[in-house]
Design a protein around this motif. Sequence first.
Motif, PDB file in Angstrom:
ATOM      1  N   ASP A 116       0.863  -1.188   0.000  1.00 14.80           N
ATOM      2  CA  ASP A 116       0.000   0.000   0.000  1.00 14.80           C
ATOM      3  C   ASP A 116       0.899   1.238   0.000  1.00 14.80           C
ATOM      4  N   GLU A 117       0.990   1.924  -1.125  1.00  8.20           N
ATOM      5  CA  GLU A 117       1.906   3.062  -1.255  1.00  8.20           C
ATOM      6  C   GLU A 117       1.589   3.833  -2.527  1.00  8.20           C
ATOM      7  N   SER A 118       2.269   4.971  -2.704  1.00 15.80           N
ATOM      8  CA  SER A 118       2.088   5.804  -3.886  1.00 15.80           C
ATOM      9  C   SER A 118       3.450   6.284  -4.374  1.00 15.80           C
ATOM     10  N   ARG A 119       3.644   6.295  -5.679  1.00 15.98           N
ATOM     11  CA  ARG A 119       4.895   6.774  -6.280  1.00 15.98           C
ATOM     12  C   ARG A 119       4.556   7.638  -7.491  1.00 15.98           C
ATOM     13  N   ASP A 120       5.474   8.540  -7.810  1.00 18.69           N
ATOM     14  CA  ASP A 120       5.301   9.430  -8.957  1.00 18.69           C
ATOM     15  C   ASP A 120       6.396   9.187  -9.980  1.00 18.69           C
ATOM     16  N   TYR A 121       6.014   9.262 -11.274  1.00 16.97           N
ATOM     17  CA  TYR A 121       6.947   9.067 -12.382  1.00 16.97           C
ATOM     18  C   TYR A 121       6.832  10.232 -13.357  1.00 16.97           C
ATOM     19  N   HIS A 122       7.976  10.731 -13.816  1.00 18.32           N
ATOM     20  CA  HIS A 122       8.009  11.812 -14.810  1.00 18.32           C
ATOM     21  C   HIS A 122       8.286  11.177 -16.165  1.00 18.32           C
ATOM     22  N   VAL A 123       7.341  11.350 -17.074  1.00 21.74           N
ATOM     23  CA  VAL A 123       7.431  10.785 -18.428  1.00 21.74           C
ATOM     24  C   VAL A 123       7.535  11.929 -19.425  1.00 21.74           C
ATOM     25  N   CYS A 124       8.491  11.830 -20.336  1.00 23.85           N
ATOM     26  CA  CYS A 124       8.635  12.842 -21.389  1.00 23.85           C
ATOM     27  C   CYS A 124       8.707  12.144 -22.747  1.00 23.85           C
ATOM     28  N   VAL A 125       7.814  12.536 -23.663  1.00 20.80           N
ATOM     29  CA  VAL A 125       7.702  11.905 -24.975  1.00 20.80           C
ATOM     30  C   VAL A 125       7.811  12.975 -26.059  1.00 20.80           C
ATOM     31  N   ARG A 126       8.567  12.683 -27.107  1.00 22.74           N
ATOM     32  CA  ARG A 126       8.600  13.562 -28.278  1.00 22.74           C
ATOM     33  C   ARG A 126       7.718  12.937 -29.364  1.00 22.74           C
ATOM     34  N   VAL A 127       6.700  13.673 -29.773  1.00 24.34           N
ATOM     35  CA  VAL A 127       5.743  13.170 -30.751  1.00 24.34           C
ATOM     36  C   VAL A 127       5.940  13.884 -32.088  1.00 24.34           C
ATOM     37  N   GLN A 128       5.277  13.394 -33.116  1.00 24.64           N
ATOM     38  CA  GLN A 128       5.314  14.079 -34.403  1.00 24.64           C
ATOM     39  C   GLN A 128       4.468  15.346 -34.334  1.00 24.64           C
ATOM     40  N   GLU A 129       4.921  16.360 -35.022  1.00 20.07           N
ATOM     41  CA  GLU A 129       4.213  17.636 -35.008  1.00 20.07           C
ATOM     42  C   GLU A 129       2.851  17.506 -35.676  1.00 20.07           C
ATOM     43  N   ALA A 130       1.883  18.211 -35.128  1.00 18.94           N
ATOM     44  CA  ALA A 130       0.534  18.222 -35.716  1.00 18.94           C
ATOM     45  C   ALA A 130       0.056  19.673 -35.813  1.00 18.94           C
ATOM     46  N   GLY A 131      -1.018  19.878 -36.547  1.00 20.84           N
ATOM     47  CA  GLY A 131      -1.528  21.224 -36.793  1.00 20.84           C
ATOM     48  C   GLY A 131      -2.355  21.760 -35.641  1.00 20.84           C
ATOM     49  N   LEU A 132      -2.581  23.081 -35.653  1.00 19.35           N
ATOM     50  CA  LEU A 132      -3.392  23.723 -34.632  1.00 19.35           C
ATOM     51  C   LEU A 132      -4.784  23.096 -34.575  1.00 19.35           C
ATOM     52  N   GLY A 133      -5.263  22.884 -33.360  1.00 14.63           N
ATOM     53  CA  GLY A 133      -6.584  22.294 -33.183  1.00 14.63           C
ATOM     54  C   GLY A 133      -6.581  20.783 -33.169  1.00 14.63           C
ATOM     55  N   GLN A 134      -5.461  20.155 -33.527  1.00 13.84           N
ATOM     56  CA  GLN A 134      -5.413  18.694 -33.543  1.00 13.84           C
ATOM     57  C   GLN A 134      -5.069  18.157 -32.155  1.00 13.84           C
ATOM     58  N   GLU A 135      -5.535  16.945 -31.902  1.00 20.05           N
ATOM     59  CA  GLU A 135      -5.307  16.283 -30.620  1.00 20.05           C
ATOM     60  C   GLU A 135      -4.706  14.911 -30.865  1.00 20.05           C
ATOM     61  N   MET A 136      -3.815  14.481 -29.972  1.00 23.36           N
ATOM     62  CA  MET A 136      -3.135  13.196 -30.136  1.00 23.36           C
ATOM     63  C   MET A 136      -3.012  12.508 -28.785  1.00 23.36           C
ATOM     64  N   LEU A 137      -3.112  11.184 -28.802  1.00 18.32           N
ATOM     65  CA  LEU A 137      -2.748  10.390 -27.631  1.00 18.32           C
ATOM     66  C   LEU A 137      -1.231  10.226 -27.679  1.00 18.32           C
ATOM     67  N   ALA A 138      -0.516  10.953 -26.794  1.00 17.86           N
ATOM     68  CA  ALA A 138       0.941  10.943 -26.827  1.00 17.86           C
ATOM     69  C   ALA A 138       1.523   9.688 -26.179  1.00 17.86           C
ATOM     70  N   ALA A 139       0.807   9.125 -25.207  1.00 14.51           N
ATOM     71  CA  ALA A 139       1.271   7.903 -24.555  1.00 14.51           C
ATOM     72  C   ALA A 139       0.130   7.304 -23.747  1.00 14.51           C
ATOM     73  N   ARG A 140       0.160   5.998 -23.624  1.00 12.94           N
ATOM     74  CA  ARG A 140      -0.735   5.291 -22.701  1.00 12.94           C
ATOM     75  C   ARG A 140       0.158   4.670 -21.638  1.00 12.94           C
ATOM     76  N   ALA A 141      -0.050   5.054 -20.399  1.00 11.19           N
ATOM     77  CA  ALA A 141       0.754   4.553 -19.283  1.00 11.19           C
ATOM     78  C   ALA A 141      -0.047   3.491 -18.532  1.00 11.19           C
ATOM     79  N   SER A 142       0.461   2.275 -18.503  1.00  8.73           N
ATOM     80  CA  SER A 142      -0.236   1.172 -17.844  1.00  8.73           C
ATOM     81  C   SER A 142       0.655   0.545 -16.789  1.00  8.73           C
ATOM     82  N   LEU A 143       0.047   0.140 -15.683  1.00 12.73           N
ATOM     83  CA  LEU A 143       0.740  -0.678 -14.685  1.00 12.73           C
ATOM     84  C   LEU A 143       0.443  -2.130 -15.011  1.00 12.73           C
ATOM     85  N   VAL A 144       1.481  -2.931 -15.233  1.00  6.63           N
ATOM     86  CA  VAL A 144       1.269  -4.309 -15.659  1.00  6.63           C
ATOM     87  C   VAL A 144       2.146  -5.253 -14.847  1.00  6.63           C
ATOM     88  N   VAL A 145       1.710  -6.497 -14.772  1.00  8.91           N
ATOM     89  CA  VAL A 145       2.541  -7.592 -14.269  1.00  8.91           C
ATOM     90  C   VAL A 145       2.795  -8.508 -15.451  1.00  8.91           C
TER      91      VAL A 145
END
Length: 438
Positions: free
Chosen positions: A286-315
């Motif tokens: 039982d605990e909490s941790r923080d992670y800093h994630v930095c991703v470089r994505v491809q450039e997109a135009g104004l008004g566009q939206e992108m899923l830059a990353a999906r962060a999952s906790l997995v076993v």
Amino acid sequence: MANFAKPRAPRFAVDVYQNEYLPEGAREVSAIVTVTATGGAGLTRATAVAPDSAVVIMVDCSGSMDHPPTKMRGARDATAAAIDTLRDGTQFAVIAGTHEAKDVYPGGGRLAVADAATRAQAKDALRRLGAGGGTAIGSWLRLARHLFAGSTAAIRHGVLLTDGRNEHETPEDLAAALAACAGSFTCDARGVGTDWEVKEVTGIAEGLLGHADIVADPAGLAADFTGMMERAMGKEVADVALRLWTPAGAEVLYVKQVAPAVVDLTDRRTEAGPRAGDYPTGSWGDESRDYHVCVRVQEAGLGQEMLAARASLVVPEAGGATVLSQGLVRAVWTDDLAASTSINPQVAHYTGQAELAVVIQQGLEARKSGDFDGATAKLGRAVQLASASGNEDTAKLLAKVVDVVDAASGTVRLKAKVTDADEMTLETRSTQTVRVKK
């Protein structure tokens, strides 16, 4: 045979904190991923639970542990206290470490199972431990790995105590041992006294996803070992990974644990399918941790939206993985200047905490090398960052190395005399962070 009740596993939640708005042409997306595990059986559960943990305690028995004799006595008492803290059913062993490694209890390359009888036998074996010989920590770790290999326990945790430098093997030998042990078990490392090498002890803990600290006075070892073992007994889910999926053309620039301590996980990535990679986080209670994630994505135009990353906790498992929880990192391009230039408070806070760790280490290195102007500048910056972020523990440690004239501006003077213990404590704990104030 005892009937073991299956412990209740914690539930995981992933929260993402970021400013998703980017100006035209921008490509870098930063986010703080907070992982919280709650609702497990925790430390209050009954002792009759599934024996799914294994612990190996590595005790430095080199000749220097007898100078003064209180170190060896403190190590024996601390190991006995740790053994008393083990839950019934936990598998365990004790290694005496010198220029070679010897499994002094139970021996024979195996693990004992904790109960009243085996605890008493282990403590009897501890009374016979003496100091003599050199130091080759890599051999201790390799023997621990061998012992864990004979166990089916899901939670595998080592505790390593040393009082000196790793003088009887090369740095490459130790690095190779750490690489061989990574993923086999986690390990907390402790330096007792002030004659050990901080970078060696912290490197062991970071490499094996554990916690490092200094115990300058051997009298404090028993309380420290008891606390370590209680935390180890609270772990309930092993080998958890932070899995990042990114879109085509994206690049993960870095992944760092930033709370409760700064640990760079970037180079520990293992591929996990198309455009996905796993970063190890070790075992969880039982605990909490923080992670800093930095991703470089491809450039997109104004008004566009992108899923830059999906962060999952997995076993990870053979043929797949169990997903415990997940969160999304987004990117939205806008010409709204106020939106795109706002810095998320969590990202800003942990960027400062990471810098704090770096400037402390740089300042202490400059001080050791005689560059007092450089040391004053770096440690002054550290005081400024610690004050601004509310990191009171680090601020107190800094105040033992510098005289603080003005914390807000980072104006300091180096102290003329600093004890080895104070300097080593600051260096050892430099990566410990304070959580962002919500």
